[in-house]
Motif scaffolding. Structure first.
Motif, mmCIF file in Angstrom:
data_model
loop_
_atom_site.group_PDB
_atom_site.id
_atom_site.type_symbol
_atom_site.label_atom_id
_atom_site.label_comp_id
_atom_site.label_asym_id
_atom_site.label_seq_id
_atom_site.Cartn_x
_atom_site.Cartn_y
_atom_site.Cartn_z
ATOM 1 N N ASP A 286 57.870 30.737 59.254
ATOM 2 C CA ASP A 286 58.742 30.190 60.293
ATOM 3 C C ASP A 286 57.973 29.815 61.549
ATOM 4 O OD1 ASP A 286 61.102 30.500 58.778
ATOM 5 O OD2 ASP A 286 61.272 32.602 59.405
ATOM 6 N N LYS B 240 55.264 20.595 57.308
ATOM 7 C CA LYS B 240 56.578 20.977 57.802
ATOM 8 C C LYS B 240 57.641 20.475 56.831
ATOM 9 C CE LYS B 240 59.129 22.804 61.156
ATOM 10 N NZ LYS B 240 59.210 22.151 62.481
ATOM 11 N N ASP C 228 63.097 23.231 58.718
ATOM 12 C CA ASP C 228 62.859 24.202 59.781
ATOM 13 C C ASP C 228 61.732 25.183 59.457
ATOM 14 O OD1 ASP C 228 64.932 23.158 61.300
ATOM 15 O OD2 ASP C 228 66.434 24.437 60.332
ATOM 16 N N ARG C 229 61.090 25.035 58.323
ATOM 17 C CA ARG C 229 60.050 25.987 57.953
ATOM 18 C C ARG C 229 58.743 25.267 57.651
ATOM 19 N NH1 ARG C 229 60.976 27.774 51.618
ATOM 20 N NH2 ARG C 229 61.232 25.655 50.806
#
Length: 488
Positions: free
Chosen positions: A178, A152, A155-156
């Motif tokens: 995502d 991770k 946010d992606r």
């Protein structure tokens, strides 16, 4: 013996503190992850023989890196499915209360190994396969493609896949997502032509098990396993550097991750306390022609391979990675057998006493100093560790470490670190892991068959004398739990 039983009185080469199941073949660590209060270590495992075939994911878990529970097989091939040829290497991530494992799906009718996944909702014990491939085809110009590593980043999600390219480069290819389901190819994260290493090996034309550690100081390291398309597995390597705009800007010079002959497929775990932990596959050095080839000795023993001790990785001041045994392992020290300091020479070797077959040693050697581990009563079988008086290198010589003619010999060197060298040596029946003060490591296998107690002797080479200091502690075999066994 069934796999649901604790191991019986195993042969004297079977390790006490290194992870491996009671029998059969293991290789790469996979799916290293902290989830629901446990460290999980999955690994390549053949539940039916001691040969390199029929890959499943075996499974250990622990709350403290000391006490490990062996759980049932977590992933197995699906007959007629995308992974009917084996559930091969990958990793796992913890998110939204579940574990997702990513792995290489092997079939004999494909030259590459597409990426797929499986999800666990019960703490990593059982997995439900996705049912279709995540990444079906490798990018154009790729001649090898396998071993996903997912992490991770904000946010992606990001993924590296090990590869070989048609232009002769080994490579780590990058994908992003995502939602862990739809992945987009982002290009080459790092690619390099074969580069010579200090001991005559090279970074090779293909990379397996490409992984990435990003450190808090802004630097990072790409780890990989060097794969020769003709001879197969070679060695573990890394490039220090830093990431810039989605590509890894590597230093000009790559490094051996481990300077020994028997260490491969390192895998990373980012621990909850921020540490980077690493395990690797330690293979055999018996009578096989090459890594993964059939071995009459291995068939006879009924087991092959083990996992390294967990190591902490940190960035060093000169770009090299610093490796130390995980700090938790100090708790395995039991009775102290030796505490000694003095001076020895070639004519006056000093025997310091007996040690167990699982021992943790700290050793300081002046230039020309030699530690000899004697494993037979008559002294004909021994392992030598020498601080070379001329080059300053640390030489580990196993040419006389086994009286069994099937055992492989050879000697390996660690770079010089000063007028005296400080090392920690973890000895576990048939494996030695050596760590220097500067954080370098050397791992090798040996197969002593002498019938005497093991003894530590200090001496010197080169005609002079050398100072030494030695401490030695028994390593206590941690309790192992067998949570239902690992048979499929």
């Amino acid at each position: 013996m069934t796999e649901t039983e604790a191991p019986p009185a195993l042969d004297t080469h079977f390790p006490a503190v290194h992870l491996r199941p009671p029998a059969h073949w293991i290789n790469d660590p996979n799916g290293l992850v902290f989830h629901d209060g446990h460290y999980h270590v999955y690994f390549q495992y053949n539940p039916h023989s001691a040969r390199h075939a029929d890959m499943h994911w075996g499974h250990y878990r622990s709350r403290d890196l000391l006490h490990w529970e062996l759980l049932p097989v977590a992933l197995a091939p699906t007959p007629g499915g995308d992974d009917e040829g084996g559930v091969w290497s990958g990793n796992a991530v913890s998110h939204d209360g579940r574990l997702t494992a990513f792995y290489s799906a092997k079939r004999d009718d494909r030259w590459h190994q597409p990426v797929t996944s499986a999800v666990s909702y019960d703490g990593g014990t059982t997995f439900t396969k996705r049912g279709s491939l995540l990444i079906l085809e490798p990018p154009a110009g790729t001649t090898m493609f396998r071993d996903p590593y997912v992490w991770k980043d904000g946010d992606r999600w990001r993924m590296l896949v090990g590869a070989a390219l048609a232009d002769g480069c080994g490579a780590a290819l990058q994908y992003t997502s995502d939602d862990l389901d739809d992945w987009s190819y982002e290009g080459v994260f790092l690619a390099r032509r074969p580069h010579p290493l200090r001991d005559g090996r090279s970074t090779e034309e293909g990379w397996e098990c490409a992984q990435y550690a990003a450190f808090t100081d802004g630097t990072g390291a790409v780890l990989a396993s060097a794969w020769d398309p003709r001879e197969g597995a070679s060695c573990a390597i890394y490039w220090p550097g830093r990431e810039e705009e989605g590509e890894f800007q590597a230093a000009a010079t790559p490094h051996l991750l481990d300077h020994g002959p028997d260490f491969y497929a390192p895998a990373l775990l980012h621990a909850p306390d921020g540490r980077w932990l690493m395990w690797a596959w330690i293979w055999e050095a018996r009578d096989e022609e090459h890594v993964g080839a059939p071995s009459a000795w291995t068939d006879e023993a009924g087991w092959a391979g083990m996992l390294s001790l967990p190591r902490e990785l940190t960035p060093g001041p000169n770009g090299e990675l610093v490796q130390r045994p995980a700090r938790e392992l100090l708790a395995l020290r039991g009775e102290r057998r030796i505490v000694a300091a003095g001076e020895a020479d070639a004519e006056r070797a000093v025997e310091l006493g007996e040690v167990s077959r699982a021992t943790d040693l700290t050793v300081t050697l002046g230039r020309g100093g030699r530690l000899r581990l004697l494993t037979s009563r008559d002294g004909a079988e021994y392992l030598d560790i020498v601080h070379d008086p001329v080059s300053g290198e640390l030489i580990v010589d196993r040419d006389r470490a086994s009286l069994d003619p099937r055992a492989k010999g050879g000697s390996w060197r660690l770079p010089p670190e000063g007028p005296s060298i400080n090392v920690r040596i973890v000895l576990d029946h048939s494996v030695v892991e050596i760590f220097t003060a500067a954080g370098r490591a050397l791992t090798l296998r040996l197969y002593p068959v002498g019938d005497g107690p093991w003894r530590v002797e200090m001496g010197a080479v080169g005609g002079g004398s050398a100072a030494y200091a030695v401490g030695a502690w028994d390593l206590a075999r941690p309790e192992r739990e067998f949570g239902g066994g690992i048979g499929s």
